[in-house]
Motif scaffolding. Structure first.
Motif, PDB file in Angstrom:
ATOM      1  N   HIS A 186       0.836  -1.193   0.000  1.00  0.00           N
ATOM      2  CA  HIS A 186       0.000   0.000   0.000  1.00  0.00           C
ATOM      3  C   HIS A 186       0.874   1.248   0.000  1.00  0.00           C
ATOM      4  O   HIS A 186       1.895   1.311   0.697  1.00  0.00           O
ATOM      5  CB  HIS A 186      -0.891   0.023   1.246  1.00  0.00           C
ATOM      6  N   MET A 187       0.446   2.240  -0.759  1.00  0.00           N
ATOM      7  CA  MET A 187       1.041   3.575  -0.682  1.00  0.00           C
ATOM      8  C   MET A 187       0.217   4.368   0.329  1.00  0.00           C
ATOM      9  O   MET A 187      -0.965   4.644   0.081  1.00  0.00           O
ATOM     10  CB  MET A 187       1.021   4.246  -2.061  1.00  0.00           C
ATOM     11  N   ARG A 188       0.827   4.713   1.456  1.00  0.00           N
ATOM     12  CA  ARG A 188       0.067   5.330   2.537  1.00  0.00           C
ATOM     13  C   ARG A 188       0.819   6.498   3.150  1.00  0.00           C
ATOM     14  O   ARG A 188       2.032   6.639   3.003  1.00  0.00           O
ATOM     15  CB  ARG A 188      -0.254   4.300   3.621  1.00  0.00           C
ATOM     16  N   GLU A 189       0.066   7.304   3.882  1.00  0.00           N
ATOM     17  CA  GLU A 189       0.621   8.454   4.599  1.00  0.00           C
ATOM     18  C   GLU A 189       0.741   8.107   6.073  1.00  0.00           C
ATOM     19  O   GLU A 189      -0.167   7.512   6.654  1.00  0.00           O
ATOM     20  CB  GLU A 189      -0.310   9.654   4.412  1.00  0.00           C
ATOM     21  N   PHE A 190       1.866   8.470   6.666  1.00  0.00           N
ATOM     22  CA  PHE A 190       2.093   8.171   8.078  1.00  0.00           C
ATOM     23  C   PHE A 190       3.176   9.104   8.605  1.00  0.00           C
ATOM     24  O   PHE A 190       3.848   9.800   7.840  1.00  0.00           O
ATOM     25  CB  PHE A 190       2.521   6.712   8.269  1.00  0.00           C
ATOM     26  N   GLU A 191       3.340   9.107   9.930  1.00  0.00           N
ATOM     27  CA  GLU A 191       4.377   9.915  10.562  1.00  0.00           C
ATOM     28  C   GLU A 191       5.600   9.063  10.851  1.00  0.00           C
ATOM     29  O   GLU A 191       5.489   7.885  11.193  1.00  0.00           O
ATOM     30  CB  GLU A 191       3.868  10.516  11.870  1.00  0.00           C
ATOM     31  N   MET A 192       6.778   9.660  10.710  1.00  0.00           N
ATOM     32  CA  MET A 192       8.028   8.960  10.993  1.00  0.00           C
ATOM     33  C   MET A 192       9.027   9.963  11.549  1.00  0.00           C
ATOM     34  O   MET A 192       9.027  11.129  11.149  1.00  0.00           O
ATOM     35  CB  MET A 192       8.573   8.320   9.705  1.00  0.00           C
TER      36      MET A 192
ATOM     37  N   GLU B  46      11.388   1.368  10.460  1.00  0.00           N
ATOM     38  CA  GLU B  46      12.091   2.451  11.132  1.00  0.00           C
ATOM     39  C   GLU B  46      12.188   3.682  10.236  1.00  0.00           C
ATOM     40  O   GLU B  46      12.747   4.692  10.639  1.00  0.00           O
ATOM     41  CB  GLU B  46      13.518   2.006  11.515  1.00  0.00           C
ATOM     42  N   SER B  47      11.648   3.584   9.021  1.00  0.00           N
ATOM     43  CA  SER B  47      11.863   4.641   8.043  1.00  0.00           C
ATOM     44  C   SER B  47      10.705   4.691   7.063  1.00  0.00           C
ATOM     45  O   SER B  47      10.028   3.686   6.819  1.00  0.00           O
ATOM     46  CB  SER B  47      13.170   4.390   7.282  1.00  0.00           C
ATOM     47  N   TYR B  48      10.487   5.875   6.479  1.00  0.00           N
ATOM     48  CA  TYR B  48       9.532   5.974   5.373  1.00  0.00           C
ATOM     49  C   TYR B  48      10.088   5.326   4.120  1.00  0.00           C
ATOM     50  O   TYR B  48       9.332   4.963   3.207  1.00  0.00           O
ATOM     51  CB  TYR B  48       9.169   7.443   5.099  1.00  0.00           C
ATOM     52  N   ILE B  49      11.406   5.173   4.018  1.00  0.00           N
ATOM     53  CA  ILE B  49      12.048   4.529   2.872  1.00  0.00           C
ATOM     54  C   ILE B  49      11.864   3.020   2.964  1.00  0.00           C
ATOM     55  O   ILE B  49      11.961   2.429   4.035  1.00  0.00           O
ATOM     56  CB  ILE B  49      13.549   4.872   2.831  1.00  0.00           C
ATOM     57  N   GLY B  50      11.651   2.382   1.828  1.00  0.00           N
ATOM     58  CA  GLY B  50      11.593   0.931   1.801  1.00  0.00           C
ATOM     59  C   GLY B  50      10.229   0.442   1.342  1.00  0.00           C
ATOM     60  O   GLY B  50       9.377   1.219   0.944  1.00  0.00           O
ATOM     61  N   PRO B  51      10.069  -0.870   1.418  1.00  0.00           N
ATOM     62  CA  PRO B  51      11.020  -1.870   1.887  1.00  0.00           C
ATOM     63  C   PRO B  51      12.103  -2.160   0.843  1.00  0.00           C
ATOM     64  O   PRO B  51      12.071  -1.614  -0.257  1.00  0.00           O
ATOM     65  CB  PRO B  51      10.138  -3.101   2.100  1.00  0.00           C
TER      66      PRO B  51
ATOM     67  N   VAL C 151      19.793   9.843   5.114  1.00  0.00           N
ATOM     68  CA  VAL C 151      20.179   8.504   4.665  1.00  0.00           C
ATOM     69  C   VAL C 151      19.218   7.513   5.305  1.00  0.00           C
ATOM     70  O   VAL C 151      19.009   7.535   6.529  1.00  0.00           O
ATOM     71  CB  VAL C 151      21.633   8.157   5.039  1.00  0.00           C
ATOM     72  N   ASN C 152      18.607   6.695   4.479  1.00  0.00           N
ATOM     73  CA  ASN C 152      17.589   5.747   4.933  1.00  0.00           C
ATOM     74  C   ASN C 152      16.478   6.441   5.711  1.00  0.00           C
ATOM     75  O   ASN C 152      15.897   5.889   6.647  1.00  0.00           O
ATOM     76  CB  ASN C 152      18.212   4.618   5.774  1.00  0.00           C
ATOM     77  N   GLY C 153      16.204   7.697   5.338  1.00  0.00           N
ATOM     78  CA  GLY C 153      15.087   8.404   5.934  1.00  0.00           C
ATOM     79  C   GLY C 153      15.374   9.056   7.262  1.00  0.00           C
ATOM     80  O   GLY C 153      14.440   9.403   7.998  1.00  0.00           O
ATOM     81  N   ARG C 154      16.647   9.305   7.568  1.00  0.00           N
ATOM     82  CA  ARG C 154      16.998   9.984   8.825  1.00  0.00           C
ATOM     83  C   ARG C 154      18.092  11.010   8.539  1.00  0.00           C
ATOM     84  O   ARG C 154      19.016  10.748   7.759  1.00  0.00           O
ATOM     85  CB  ARG C 154      17.520   8.967   9.857  1.00  0.00           C
ATOM     86  N   THR C 155      18.008  12.181   9.147  1.00  0.00           N
ATOM     87  CA  THR C 155      19.002  13.220   8.890  1.00  0.00           C
ATOM     88  C   THR C 155      20.334  12.848   9.525  1.00  0.00           C
ATOM     89  O   THR C 155      20.417  12.532  10.705  1.00  0.00           O
ATOM     90  CB  THR C 155      18.534  14.573   9.458  1.00  0.00           C
ATOM     91  N   TRP C 156      21.389  12.898   8.726  1.00  0.00           N
ATOM     92  CA  TRP C 156      22.777  12.708   9.154  1.00  0.00           C
ATOM     93  C   TRP C 156      22.926  11.621  10.236  1.00  0.00           C
ATOM     94  O   TRP C 156      23.329  11.893  11.362  1.00  0.00           O
ATOM     95  CB  TRP C 156      23.347  14.028   9.675  1.00  0.00           C
ATOM     96  N   PRO C 157      22.632  10.372   9.884  1.00  0.00           N
ATOM     97  CA  PRO C 157      22.760   9.307  10.882  1.00  0.00           C
ATOM     98  C   PRO C 157      24.204   8.840  11.029  1.00  0.00           C
ATOM     99  O   PRO C 157      25.094   9.267  10.292  1.00  0.00           O
ATOM    100  CB  PRO C 157      21.897   8.199  10.293  1.00  0.00           C
TER     101      PRO C 157
END
Length: 768
Positions: free
Chosen positions: A69-75, A100-105, A324-330
């Motif tokens: 599914h293409m869905r909207e959510f908070e991360m 753990e991320s909006y990116i993926g799977p 990177v992988n949906g997180r700022t400067w990890p």
């Protein structure tokens, strides 16, 4: 022909207010204006390297169908303490579990085991979405996947300023269209996820190329879902899936619709490779509430800023924050051993020159060994960077992917760099054990704005926190290390071109010379924010084109301030669905040379669907001289869509297509352009300059996206077959395991997705 290169040159020569704002070109305005609802967050206020790299959800595909599914959510994208960010993403069974991320799977498929996926569009409505970048970024003056099918935006921009309050001059509010494209895949065109195959979130509307509409017994009516069955018939591939909706790709991908898709070929893949870690790199902007911000046009007094023709379109989105992988400067904690990183550049427009450096001393860190390009493994590993300063960086442009091995052995805290030894410190300098993945690329690449020290000059951090046991995995640094061919499990790459010389090996059937063009808008006056004074603003890019041709292949025949009429070219072919006029009609099994003639000021990552190709070579050319002859070849007539006046002969005609007949030329098809290989009577090249340049060593594999530099022609060898067919004289024995035609089109385009959203994309059909 007013190109950005010429505009910048004029600004440098004259310093005229007509071409500069605040001492710089229109590029300074690129991301300056935005909607009035969001206040930008200062990227320097965002703490870095405080959150570990998110692990992306991995799905091992088998014979069971998947539903995504293409869905909207908070991360949580920004560091803890900031609000969560509303995003869109692809969710297996619609669930956020294990995410753990909006990116993926990351989907891992096996060769020759098909993967069936039902994609469901649950994205809702534009005026209700919490992703403000989408709500305030849609531009109805573009030719786009418009569910309303009404008004001036049904056939693209008209070229005149939209009236304030008109449909075109406002953001879209309806059901959200989307379509997933599996980038890098050999698939039938009907399930390629092309730009016109979109389907709406309310299940009521579909694009004209939606493959199940009106004839599929299982799904005879429009729906908010589509089922694609990917054959996975190709060798190992670093694929990824992302949205490809016509005219809205930049927003849908920016909102988060991206994931990875790896095909493994167990019978032929190298053995004993190190642990794999995916790295999806994107640049972003945020507001002070932690939400995605997409700069777009606003009213400055009574005038539109930057680009009145497309008030909400940004020519190149340039973020001030790296994710990177949906997180700022990890950061990532690693052991003192080898790791395998699969790197995907998922940014809209930003390229990255990547290298590892010691955080404390700035010394070069461990090398990156490239082992695979988009279409599979190289024959041998290629070293990039490292403490011997060899080949300082790996360039990765939007849409490109590389797999690299990094060996952290010898780089733990307290280890010494013996290459830096001198009389004062004969043992070498000491490593800190913490390494920054550094970026040195200007944007737009290669001569655009410089990176910002302290923000966009770094991507993520690696920390060597543990000494590993003896590493017995594949060691790319060994002189005998091979990935394919003699001494390895899989056969060597089928060579269409010789990578060390840049010369052709395969038999060619056609040659195409295709220009990359940028069309500039008109200069205008606007009220300068703050001062209240009128300032002359240069027109930003109006649109960007491949072979000077718009998406439909039609050209403007007449224009007035209120309407535009278009016509088909006689040398193009109308497709089977009466949607678009086609110019590229390659035959299955044949080998073609595609030469991209870059007439713009920037590099463009050009991507072809369906096929992997090999780089033949690059070569400098005289842009000014070629442009003069190119422009002189235009016949005149038609109408300028900005002024409504006809063009005189010998003047560049934007969107006209190539100036000459597409299908004629001394070497077969030349794409309707002035022959860039033309020789003088004495046998010297008229336009080409210098020697041909072979591909970089790490590019010398199967690619589906290639960097075309300004001031150069870039030649690729495209064989319209699966990549592992051996070379043979007779091309027609090399068929895909499916019919690539059936009246559906693939596309080729620039993978700066802001460009492809505004006409820098063309459909092509493969003749079975």
């Amino acid at each position: 022909m007013l190109t950005r290169r010429r505009l910048l040159q004029a600004a440098a020569l004259t310093g005229a207010a007509a071409t500069v704002v605040g001492g710089s070109s229109w590029a300074a305005l690129r991301n300056r204006v935005t909607n009035t609802v969001q206040k930008p967050l200062d990227p320097k206020a965002i703490e870095q390297f405080v959150h570990p790299l998110p692990k992306l959800q991995v799905i091992e595909a088998g014979t069971e169908p998947l539903t995504i599914h293409m869905r909207e959510f908070e991360m949580q994208v920004l560091p803890d303490g900031y609000n969560k960010t509303w995003s869109w993403g692809y969710l297996k069974d619609g669930q956020l579990a294990d995410r753990e991320s909006y990116i993926g799977p990351i989907i891992i498929a096996k060769r020759d085991v098909p993967t069936e996926i039902t994609w469901v569009n649950d994205l809702g409505f534009a005026d209700k979405t919490n992703v403000l970048a989408y709500r305030y970024g849609t531009d109805q003056t573009l030719h786009w996947a418009d569910p309303l099918k009404e008004g001036i935006h049904s056939t693209g921009h008209t070229g005149h300023e939209p009236e304030v309050g008109s449909v075109a001059a406002s953001n879209y509010k309806g059901t959200i269209p989307a379509v997933p494209h599996l980038h890098g895949a050999e698939v039938p065109a009907e399930i390629d996820g092309g730009p016109e195959a979109w389907f709406s979130s309310d299940g009521k509307l579909v694009g004209p190329a939606f493959y199940t509409f009106g004839g599929n017994a299982a799904q005879p009516e429009p729906s908010n879902s589509a089922t694609y069955r990917y054959p996975n018939s190709q060798p190992s591939t670093i694929g990824w899936f992302h949205d490809h909706t016509l005219g809205a790709t930049r927003l849908n991908v920016y909102a988060g619709l991206a994931g990875g898709y790896l095909i493994v070929d167990e019978a032929n893949d190298p053995e004993n490779l190190p642990e794999m870690v995916p790295l999806v790199i994107q640049d972003r902007r945020f507001d002070d509430n932690g939400q995605l911000l997409y700069p777009s046009g606003v009213m400055l007094d009574e005038h539109w800023a930057l680009n009145p023709e497309h008030p909400y379109w940004t020519p190149e989105f340039i973020g001030d924050t790296i994710c990177v992988n949906g997180r700022t400067w990890p950061y990532l904690d690693v052991e003192s051993r080898r790791y395998q990183f699969v790197i995907i550049n998922g940014s809209n427009a930003r390229g990255y020159e990547m290298s590892l450096v010691d955080k404390a001393s700035g010394l070069p860190g461990p090398a990156m060994w490239v082992i695979a390009t988009e279409g599979g493994y190289l024959d041998k590993p290629v070293r990039v960077g490292g403490d011997d300063h060899e080949k300082d960086f790996l360039l990765i442009m939007p849409g490109e992917r590389y797999t690299v091995i990094v060996d952290f052995d010898g780089y733990a805290p307290g280890s010494r760099d013996e290459n830096e030894a001198d009389d004062l410190d004969p043992n070498g300098e000491i490593y800190s054990g913490t390494y920054i993945l550094k970026n040195t690329a200007n944007v737009p690449y290669p001569d655009g704005d410089p990176i910002e020290n302290g923000t966009t000059d770094r991507i993520m951090e690696f920390r060597v926190t543990k000494t590993a046991a003896k590493d017995t995995s594949f060691n790319p640094a060994k002189k005998t290390a091979v990935l394919r061919g003699e001494g390895a499990k899989g056969a060597a790459i089928v060579r269409l071109a010789e990578p060390t010389t840049g010369s052709l090996v395969a038999k060619q059937h056609k040659v195409r010379q295709l220009t990359l063009n940028e069309v500039m808008g008109m200069e205008r006056e606007a009220i300068e924010p703050g001062s209240g004074e009128k300032t002359k603003y240069p027109g930003g890019p109006l649109e960007v084109l491949v072979n000077n041709t718009e998406w439909t292949g039609m050209r403007i025949s007449k224009a007035t301030p209120d309407s535009v009429e278009r016509e088909y070219r006689a040398d193009f072919t109308l497709d089977a669905k009466n949607l678009n006029s086609l110019s590229e009609l390659p035959h299955e099994g044949e080998t073609e040379i595609w030469t991209f003639i870059n007439l713009t000021a920037d590099a463009h990552p050009i991507h072809l669907h369906l096929v992997q190709f090999q780089i033949l070579n690059r070569q400098d050319f005289d842009v000014e001289l070629y442009s003069e002859d190119y422009e002189a070849a235009f016949p005149g007539g038609g109408h300028d869509h900005m002024t409504g006046k006809p063009y005189p002969a010998g003047e560049f005609m934007p969107g006209f297509g190539p100036p000459l007949d597409y299908n004629t030329g001394t070497k077969g098809i030349l794409g309707g352009n002035i022959d860039v290989t033309k020789l003088n009577a004495d046998g010297r090249a008229v336009y080409l300059r210098g020697d041909v340049q072979p591909p970089k060593a790490y590019e010398a594999g199967w690619k589906d996206t290639i960097t075309c530099y300004p001031g150069q022609v870039t030649r690729i060898v495209v064989r319209f077959t699966p990549v592992d067919f051996p070379l043979q004289e007779e091309p027609y024995t090399k068929a895909f395991p499916f019919n690539p035609g059936q009246g559906y089109s693939y596309v080729w385009h620039c993978h700066i997705i802001d460009h492809e959203d505004n006409e820098m994309m063309r459909p092509f059909e493969v003749q079975p």
